[in-house]
Scaffold this motif. Structure first.
Motif, PDB file in Angstrom:
ATOM      1  N   UNK A  88       0.823  -1.201   0.000  1.00  0.00           N
ATOM      2  CA  UNK A  88       0.000   0.000   0.000  1.00  0.00           C
ATOM      3  C   UNK A  88       0.859   1.253   0.000  1.00  0.00           C
ATOM      4  N   UNK A  89       0.532   2.159  -0.892  1.00  0.00           N
ATOM      5  CA  UNK A  89       1.154   3.475  -0.924  1.00  0.00           C
ATOM      6  C   UNK A  89       0.183   4.543  -0.457  1.00  0.00           C
ATOM      7  N   UNK A  90      -0.886   4.126   0.223  1.00  0.00           N
ATOM      8  CA  UNK A  90      -1.977   5.024   0.599  1.00  0.00           C
ATOM      9  C   UNK A  90      -1.522   6.175   1.490  1.00  0.00           C
ATOM     10  N   UNK A  91      -0.470   5.993   2.284  1.00  0.00           N
ATOM     11  CA  UNK A  91      -0.007   7.088   3.152  1.00  0.00           C
ATOM     12  C   UNK A  91       0.931   8.052   2.425  1.00  0.00           C
ATOM     13  N   UNK A  92       1.217   7.806   1.160  1.00  0.00           N
ATOM     14  CA  UNK A  92       2.055   8.714   0.377  1.00  0.00           C
ATOM     15  C   UNK A  92       1.323  10.036   0.208  1.00  0.00           C
ATOM     16  N   UNK A  93       2.065  11.124   0.247  1.00  0.00           N
ATOM     17  CA  UNK A  93       1.429  12.433   0.138  1.00  0.00           C
ATOM     18  C   UNK A  93       2.327  13.428  -0.562  1.00  0.00           C
ATOM     19  N   UNK A  94       1.728  14.421  -1.131  1.00  0.00           N
ATOM     20  CA  UNK A  94       2.435  15.516  -1.789  1.00  0.00           C
ATOM     21  C   UNK A  94       2.055  16.836  -1.125  1.00  0.00           C
ATOM     22  N   UNK A  95       1.141  16.784  -0.181  1.00  0.00           N
ATOM     23  CA  UNK A  95       0.580  17.998   0.398  1.00  0.00           C
ATOM     24  C   UNK A  95       1.530  18.823   1.261  1.00  0.00           C
ATOM     25  N   UNK A  96       2.379  18.246   2.118  1.00  0.00           N
ATOM     26  CA  UNK A  96       3.244  19.100   2.930  1.00  0.00           C
ATOM     27  C   UNK A  96       4.138  20.021   2.100  1.00  0.00           C
ATOM     28  N   UNK A  97       4.470  19.579   0.887  1.00  0.00           N
ATOM     29  CA  UNK A  97       5.314  20.404   0.023  1.00  0.00           C
ATOM     30  C   UNK A  97       4.481  21.360  -0.828  1.00  0.00           C
ATOM     31  N   UNK A  98       3.179  21.410  -0.585  1.00  0.00           N
ATOM     32  CA  UNK A  98       2.318  22.300  -1.365  1.00  0.00           C
ATOM     33  C   UNK A  98       2.056  21.785  -2.758  1.00  0.00           C
ATOM     34  N   UNK A  99       2.212  20.482  -2.947  1.00  0.00           N
ATOM     35  CA  UNK A  99       2.057  19.902  -4.280  1.00  0.00           C
ATOM     36  C   UNK A  99       0.611  19.723  -4.682  1.00  0.00           C
ATOM     37  N   UNK A 100       0.441  19.140  -5.838  1.00  0.00           N
ATOM     38  CA  UNK A 100      -0.890  19.001  -6.425  1.00  0.00           C
ATOM     39  C   UNK A 100      -1.507  17.623  -6.205  1.00  0.00           C
ATOM     40  N   UNK A 101      -0.850  16.753  -5.480  1.00  0.00           N
ATOM     41  CA  UNK A 101      -1.405  15.435  -5.196  1.00  0.00           C
ATOM     42  C   UNK A 101      -0.753  14.331  -6.005  1.00  0.00           C
ATOM     43  N   UNK A 102      -0.690  13.150  -5.424  1.00  0.00           N
ATOM     44  CA  UNK A 102      -0.089  11.999  -6.077  1.00  0.00           C
ATOM     45  C   UNK A 102      -1.072  11.439  -7.102  1.00  0.00           C
ATOM     46  N   UNK A 103      -0.582  11.177  -8.303  1.00  0.00           N
ATOM     47  CA  UNK A 103      -1.440  10.651  -9.369  1.00  0.00           C
ATOM     48  C   UNK A 103      -0.954   9.304  -9.914  1.00  0.00           C
ATOM     49  N   UNK A 104       0.239   8.868  -9.480  1.00  0.00           N
ATOM     50  CA  UNK A 104       0.780   7.624 -10.022  1.00  0.00           C
ATOM     51  C   UNK A 104       1.611   6.919  -8.962  1.00  0.00           C
ATOM     52  N   UNK A 105       1.500   5.609  -8.916  1.00  0.00           N
ATOM     53  CA  UNK A 105       2.241   4.788  -7.992  1.00  0.00           C
ATOM     54  C   UNK A 105       3.042   3.768  -8.785  1.00  0.00           C
ATOM     55  N   UNK A 106       4.340   3.686  -8.531  1.00  0.00           N
ATOM     56  CA  UNK A 106       5.225   2.765  -9.264  1.00  0.00           C
ATOM     57  C   UNK A 106       5.786   1.748  -8.273  1.00  0.00           C
ATOM     58  N   UNK A 107       5.183   0.574  -8.210  1.00  0.00           N
ATOM     59  CA  UNK A 107       5.621  -0.483  -7.305  1.00  0.00           C
ATOM     60  C   UNK A 107       6.601  -1.393  -8.046  1.00  0.00           C
ATOM     61  N   UNK A 108       7.736  -1.716  -7.434  1.00  0.00           N
ATOM     62  CA  UNK A 108       8.747  -2.538  -8.090  1.00  0.00           C
ATOM     63  C   UNK A 108       9.303  -3.573  -7.128  1.00  0.00           C
ATOM     64  N   UNK A 109       9.416  -4.829  -7.576  1.00  0.00           N
ATOM     65  CA  UNK A 109      10.157  -5.850  -6.850  1.00  0.00           C
ATOM     66  C   UNK A 109      11.608  -5.665  -7.253  1.00  0.00           C
ATOM     67  N   UNK A 110      12.465  -5.352  -6.288  1.00  0.00           N
ATOM     68  CA  UNK A 110      13.860  -4.996  -6.575  1.00  0.00           C
ATOM     69  C   UNK A 110      14.765  -6.204  -6.359  1.00  0.00           C
ATOM     70  N   UNK A 111      15.568  -6.503  -7.348  1.00  0.00           N
ATOM     71  CA  UNK A 111      16.602  -7.523  -7.223  1.00  0.00           C
ATOM     72  C   UNK A 111      17.930  -6.900  -7.616  1.00  0.00           C
ATOM     73  N   UNK A 112      18.921  -7.128  -6.775  1.00  0.00           N
ATOM     74  CA  UNK A 112      20.259  -6.562  -7.048  1.00  0.00           C
ATOM     75  C   UNK A 112      21.028  -7.412  -8.021  1.00  0.00           C
TER      76      UNK A 112
END
Length: 112
Positions: A88-112
């Protein structure tokens, strides 16, 4: 339903994504790292956030190394082999920086 492939982001507008883990698509036993980057309406991308999930064996022991805070608390996501879970990225926010809101979420399984 999205399928996680190592180092390939799943890009979507929804705040949550199901990590399906059954049969041939099951995440192997061990530690897996996921990354989330969010993007606002202006196209600004966040710094990445990371989460480690341990898929544990139901028969053999699973070694887990934790870090605890000064009060002794820890949060360690652990799931059984073959169990699905939701990122879940539901707690992600752009508001404290005065932004316009999150519109995209990029979830990635990372392998080194």
């Amino acid at each position: 339903m999205p399928v996680f492939k190592p180092n390939e982001p799943i890009v979507q507008k929804e705040t949550e994504v199901l990590v399906e883990s059954r049969g041939d698509a099951a995440l192997p036993i061990g530690r897996h790292r996921f990354r989330l980057v969010v993007v606002d309406e202006a196209g600004n991308a966040s710094a990445p956030a990371f989460l480690e999930v341990i898929v544990q064996d139901d028969q053999a022991p699973t070694a887990v190394l934790d870090i605890r805070d000064v009060e002794g608390g820890r949060i360690e996501p652990v799931v059984s082999f073959g169990s699905s879970f939701i990122l879940s990225g539901a707690r992600s926010t752009d508001q404290p920086a005065g932004g316009s809101g999150v519109v995209e979420y990029r979830f990635t399984l990372v392998e080194d």
